[in-house]
Design an enzyme around this catalytic site. Structure first.
Site, PDB file in Angstrom:
ATOM      1  N   ARG A   1      -2.642  24.384   1.991  1.00 51.32           N
ATOM      2  CA  ARG A   1      -1.993  23.053   2.155  1.00 51.32           C
ATOM      3  C   ARG A   1      -2.346  22.466   3.432  1.00 51.32           C
ATOM      4  O   ARG A   1      -1.645  22.490   4.543  1.00 51.32           O
ATOM      5  CB  ARG A   1      -0.477  23.123   1.979  1.00 51.32           C
ATOM      6  CG  ARG A   1       0.218  21.914   1.313  1.00 51.32           C
ATOM      7  CD  ARG A   1       0.296  20.767   2.441  1.00 51.32           C
ATOM      8  NE  ARG A   1       0.795  19.377   1.862  1.00 51.32           N
ATOM      9  CZ  ARG A   1      -0.032  18.389   1.607  1.00 51.32           C
ATOM     10  NH1 ARG A   1      -1.209  18.327   2.031  1.00 51.32           N
ATOM     11  NH2 ARG A   1       0.616  17.086   1.202  1.00 51.32           N
TER      12      ARG A   1
ATOM     13  N   TYR B   1       8.929  14.888   3.110  1.00 48.47           N
ATOM     14  CA  TYR B   1       9.480  16.339   3.274  1.00 48.47           C
ATOM     15  C   TYR B   1      11.240  16.082   3.490  1.00 48.47           C
ATOM     16  O   TYR B   1      11.524  16.668   4.381  1.00 48.47           O
ATOM     17  CB  TYR B   1       9.038  17.188   4.373  1.00 48.47           C
ATOM     18  CG  TYR B   1       7.445  17.632   4.020  1.00 48.47           C
ATOM     19  CD1 TYR B   1       7.117  18.055   2.635  1.00 48.47           C
ATOM     20  CD2 TYR B   1       6.213  17.264   4.844  1.00 48.47           C
ATOM     21  CE1 TYR B   1       5.625  18.273   2.387  1.00 48.47           C
ATOM     22  CE2 TYR B   1       5.072  17.515   4.556  1.00 48.47           C
ATOM     23  CZ  TYR B   1       4.845  18.178   3.409  1.00 48.47           C
ATOM     24  OH  TYR B   1       3.450  18.443   2.811  1.00 48.47           O
TER      25      TYR B   1
ATOM     26  N   HIS C   1       0.877  -1.020   0.112  1.00 47.61           N
ATOM     27  CA  HIS C   1       0.022   0.030   0.030  1.00 47.61           C
ATOM     28  C   HIS C   1       0.857   1.303   0.020  1.00 47.61           C
ATOM     29  O   HIS C   1       1.696   1.566   1.066  1.00 47.61           O
ATOM     30  CB  HIS C   1      -0.921   0.095   1.385  1.00 47.61           C
ATOM     31  CG  HIS C   1      -1.758   1.070   1.436  1.00 47.61           C
ATOM     32  ND1 HIS C   1      -2.003   2.288   2.295  1.00 47.61           N
ATOM     33  CD2 HIS C   1      -2.867   1.630   0.423  1.00 47.61           C
ATOM     34  CE1 HIS C   1      -2.854   3.049   2.280  1.00 47.61           C
ATOM     35  NE2 HIS C   1      -3.230   2.774   1.015  1.00 47.61           N
TER      36      HIS C   1
ATOM     37  N   HIS D   1      -7.984   8.343  -3.943  1.00 52.04           N
ATOM     38  CA  HIS D   1      -8.108   6.820  -4.047  1.00 52.04           C
ATOM     39  C   HIS D   1      -9.279   6.896  -5.262  1.00 52.04           C
ATOM     40  O   HIS D   1      -9.579   5.932  -5.746  1.00 52.04           O
ATOM     41  CB  HIS D   1      -8.816   6.176  -2.836  1.00 52.04           C
ATOM     42  CG  HIS D   1      -7.613   5.867  -2.056  1.00 52.04           C
ATOM     43  ND1 HIS D   1      -7.467   6.724  -0.818  1.00 52.04           N
ATOM     44  CD2 HIS D   1      -6.792   4.799  -1.723  1.00 52.04           C
ATOM     45  CE1 HIS D   1      -6.299   6.294  -0.167  1.00 52.04           C
ATOM     46  NE2 HIS D   1      -5.962   4.907  -0.626  1.00 52.04           N
TER      47      HIS D   1
ATOM     48  N   CYS E   1       5.416  25.958   0.505  1.00 55.02           N
ATOM     49  CA  CYS E   1       5.326  24.398   0.426  1.00 55.02           C
ATOM     50  C   CYS E   1       6.548  23.954  -0.082  1.00 55.02           C
ATOM     51  O   CYS E   1       7.041  24.432  -1.073  1.00 55.02           O
ATOM     52  CB  CYS E   1       4.038  24.183  -0.216  1.00 55.02           C
ATOM     53  SG  CYS E   1       3.653  22.205  -0.358  1.00 55.02           S
TER      54      CYS E   1
END
Lengths: 557, 557
Positions: free
Chosen positions: B225, B411, B128, B153, B272
């Site tokens: 975000r 990150y 997964h 999904h 970001c």
């Protein structure tokens, strides 16, 4: 011992300085040529031609690599002076030294002598690549002692340009006057392995392959970047002067420095702003010493913390809170006008608990060598070499940066679009922290490597205490990458002052006849090196940190 | 009002979490899959295949842009499971929800439902992309609430992969059971101008042209975000918990935060880590939201200094001197296991006098909007957006970084040579300070510009408080450069937290039919942007800061 010589050597320095004080105006050329206010950052017009002359003179570097500029200046001088063709021709009139000595300013014309010849250089003063103030120091006298100070003048075309200004000859009896002493005669002996980029002042780097052999560079091999002759300092009479708030001066002898303040040790890499300049020079000519990749070295430094000394002198947080300040350093190495080498760093760097700025008296566990600032130097970890003032004589705190030529009009970065006709030094900040850097020290360019496996070695470092987190190495010019293994000590976050040596062992791709080896490093702010040199090219050739490339041949079975 | 809803919404969150606690193991997937010790930094071998499986699962991102990974995993699943072809075919057996509920662990097989179908996903758990712990949360039950949480999904191929694991169908009467609630139903309304990259969780950026219109980005246009649904926090019952030394906890209500600590204001740009990811994605596919150039914005933030609050809680210099520490933050936004969004920053950044870290309750002079962390968020100037935790619930100090997935396994930056089969998150530092960045906001790509003169606009910013000292702009793809004019406030040295907006007006070279506009910025450590994207490409598409290029046409007379 050389170390016991008096601080100021060469009698003519002391004699000439007062006489010329009215003509020269210190080490800050800007004061001499009529300073123009800062332009708005961002215009790209060339400006008026008279302004251009001034800026060109201001921006020119002091006595180093200036040869290049002479060609420009010669052409400009011809354009600027329509009377050039009207100058005296042979047979020349004959003058005495006394007569020459009456011409010391543009108003009375500026004359100088070289050998037995007399020159009227009035029209050249503003065009002098080292700035008008420096050439005016020689006004009314001989050029030889000045050219001895700045060996860049020892090039054929310099004399050729000078001869265009010839107006006479010295009387024969005066021509036999003994030559001036060599101000560099007292410089210390150096290691023969060093690659010398300039002998006077002494500038040299170790062979690149030796650089990565030791995490701590042996002091004799540590790169040397002097701006002036090495002063001979008597440790018994040496005193550091620290200007405190309100005019109070703290004076410290060497034993006092060593006993009154705890000894602090820091492993720090120093790098010259001009490291790897030769790569920039090969793209387009720049002005400066032709450094290879080894104007960078690492040592273990020991000394008093600058913050401890400044605190003792009376400084504290109040100054920082009152607005931006700078800690200014003056060396004991002086130019012909008596002006010291100088530089400054931000107050916060000097006083911050994590700044680790040292007044160092030890290098690699021994007394500082003379070339590295004996008996005391500043070590500013994470900051360009030029601020690590050697032979430290004086420390002060100011609202302004150091007025030194090297702080104001050198060691700054510019756009590739800026040339000597348009440069304005007030528009760029003095270099302090340096950007991420890495280079390949082994194999050397042009080597032949085995067809099976290759080991590539190098260094990586970043300014501001930013640690190197990764070095990528390519064998195919940057198409594919390997991650190198890094050696070196773990360093605290934000205080990674020392380089990381790295190496990569990788299979040579079958069938290769040559490899285009490339390295690039990443620091812990994830800053990276730029791909190519041209877009970071700048007229002084500083901050050269593009990917480093080494091309080698593969031995054929 | 939405704001007055209870903190934890959606009853199934509370119901399911305890039941699944034994199967799931928190927000730290590494704990689930058998953690392998850090490898020596610098090997480039791919590792054993079993290790590769694990690392792939660990390294995969949590529910975002994970679609890409499915292709790989499907192939890998087929290779790994020779019995795949032996699965049941239609007509399928029929099960009740109770029967499905007995399959909640690999030992008893892992079953899930979607619509009226039943799937045995035991063999997919380790594959997964969001990590095994996340998919195990759905074991024995319906996938719908989880897929509602992570909208990634909702792609055809995801269902296609799922169908390969089909083992049965639900009994017809159970298929009519009502659908689970949408955890995002309580999200606030948003500005219609925003370009939405993901609706659930909400991620959006303003149109680039609007970005450079305002030095302070209007809050509704500030890029958003979110990692999870926006929690609805009641300001009357809200409490911030600050874990002090020795287990003492400081609990602060909003009025206490506002009255006990001086209000401090900072203008800071947040960016970001994935800003400009789309450029990286166009070179080679990466995993993550398809951000353009506008995942960056600037606001004036107001709040209590984090250092004042930590000092009140009992922390001081002693902690820093005792070795590296981290200040950990937990948000009130929680995933289906009840684990909060979390992140940490170095203790020195939090406590340093020049760090300016805020616990902010104001944005641009008003109460924080819900999308930006109402009622309290962390603002860490100079540091990647991901550490600026919103909806702040808890602060603690630790010898370790935050255990959060987003600190440990997201990150971070990697070499372009690292792929999902070889990535090892322990080898790279969590992104904190970001590198130098700039982009062109106007003209937009593909625009037609006049043949006479062009005005180019953009932003530039660097992390760590490093000020932008220059922006170079080229109209010819980087062959020649102009220096742009910069607007924006002067900022103290080392505390340049806000961007500089810039513009350049320049003549269009006569005869041009198109312009290849490029910008690149330089910060006060003279770090520069890399020339091209490919050499900084990384599998997560973060730290995309190559030169920004915009191609436009020139109108023909």
């Amino acid at each position: 011992m050389l170390l016991l010589q008096p601080i100021v050597r060469g009698p003519w320095v002391l004699q000439r300085t007062p006489r010329l004080a009215a003509v020269a105006c210190g080490s800050h050329p800007r004061a001499c040529v009529g300073w123009t206010p800062p332009r708005t950052h961002g215009t790209w017009s060339a400006g008026g031609s008279s302004r251009r002359w001034k800026v060109t003179a201001v921006g020119a570097l002091l006595g180093l690599g200036a040869g290049l500029a002479y060609g420009d200046h010669r052409r400009q001088a011809e354009e600027a002076d329509p009377k050039a063709a009207a100058r005296p021709q042979a047979p020349y009139p004959v003058f005495t030294r006394q007569e020459v000595g009456r011409h010391r300013s543009p108003a009375e014309r500026v004359w100088v002598t070289y050998g037995g010849e007399v020159f009227d250089i009035t029209d050249f003063v503003e065009l002098h690549p080292g700035g008008p103030s420096k050439i005016l120091l020689a006004a009314g006298g001989a050029l030889e002692p000045f050219w001895a100070m700045y060996a860049v003048h020892s090039q054929g075309h310099v004399l050729e340009i000078l001869r265009e200004y010839k107006v006479g000859e010295l009387s024969p009896e005066e021509q036999s006057q003994p030559a001036q002493g060599d101000p560099y005669a007292g410089d210390p002996p150096r290691h023969p392995a060093l690659k010398v980029n300039s002998l006077k002042p002494f500038n040299a780097e170790p062979p690149a392959e030796l650089l990565s052999e030791n995490y701590l560079t042996p002091s004799p091999l540590f790169f040397k970047r002097n701006h002036l002759p090495v002063p001979a300092v008597d440790p018994a009479t040496y005193r550091l002067e620290v200007e405190g708030p309100g005019g109070r001066t703290l004076t410290l002898s060497l034993p006092e420095l060593k006993s009154r303040f705890p000894k602090h040790e820091v492993t720090a890499t120093l790098q010259c702003a001009g490291n790897r300049r030769s790569e920039m020079n090969s793209v387009r000519p720049v002005k400066g010493l032709e450094w290879g990749i080894a104007a960078i070295s690492t040592a273990r430094w020991g000394g008093a913390r600058l913050r401890d000394v400044l605190t003792q002198a009376g400084y504290g947080e109040a100054e920082e809170e009152a607005g931006e300040r700078h800690v200014c350093f003056e060396g004991l190495d002086k130019d012909l006008s008596g002006a010291a080498y100088g530089a400054s760093i931000p107050y916060g760097k000097a006083m911050g608990p994590g700044g680790d700025v040292l007044l160092a008296y030890e290098m690699n566990g021994e007394e500082l060598p003379r070339d590295h600032g004996y008996p005391l130097r500043v070590v500013v970890p994470g900051v360009v070499g030029a601020r690590n003032v050697k032979w430290l004589g004086r420390v002060s705190v100011s609202r302004e940066e150091s007025p030194s030529h090297w702080q104001q009009n050198d060691y700054k970065g510019f756009s590739p679009s800026v040339d000597w006709a348009t440069v304005d030094y007030t528009t760029a900040p003095a270099i302090q922290e340096l950007p991420i850097q890495s280079a390949i020290t082994d194999p050397p360019p042009g080597a032949t490597v085995p067809p099976t496996e290759i080991t590539v070695k190098g260094y990586a470092w970043s300014g501001g205490g930013r640690g190197v987190v990764r070095v990528d190495v390519s064998l195919d010019g940057g198409r594919t990458w390997h991650v190198a293994e890094m050696a070196g000590e773990e360093q605290p976050l934000g205080r990674a002052w020392a380089w990381r040596l790295w190496q990569l062992t990788a299979p040579v791709p079958p069938g290769s006849s040559a490899l285009d080896i490339v390295c690039k490093a990443v620091d812990d702010s994830y800053n990276v090196q730029p791909d190519t040199v041209e877009p970071i090219w700048n007229l002084r050739g500083v901050l050269s940190n593009a990917w480093h490339r080494v091309r080698v041949s593969v031995a054929q079975d």
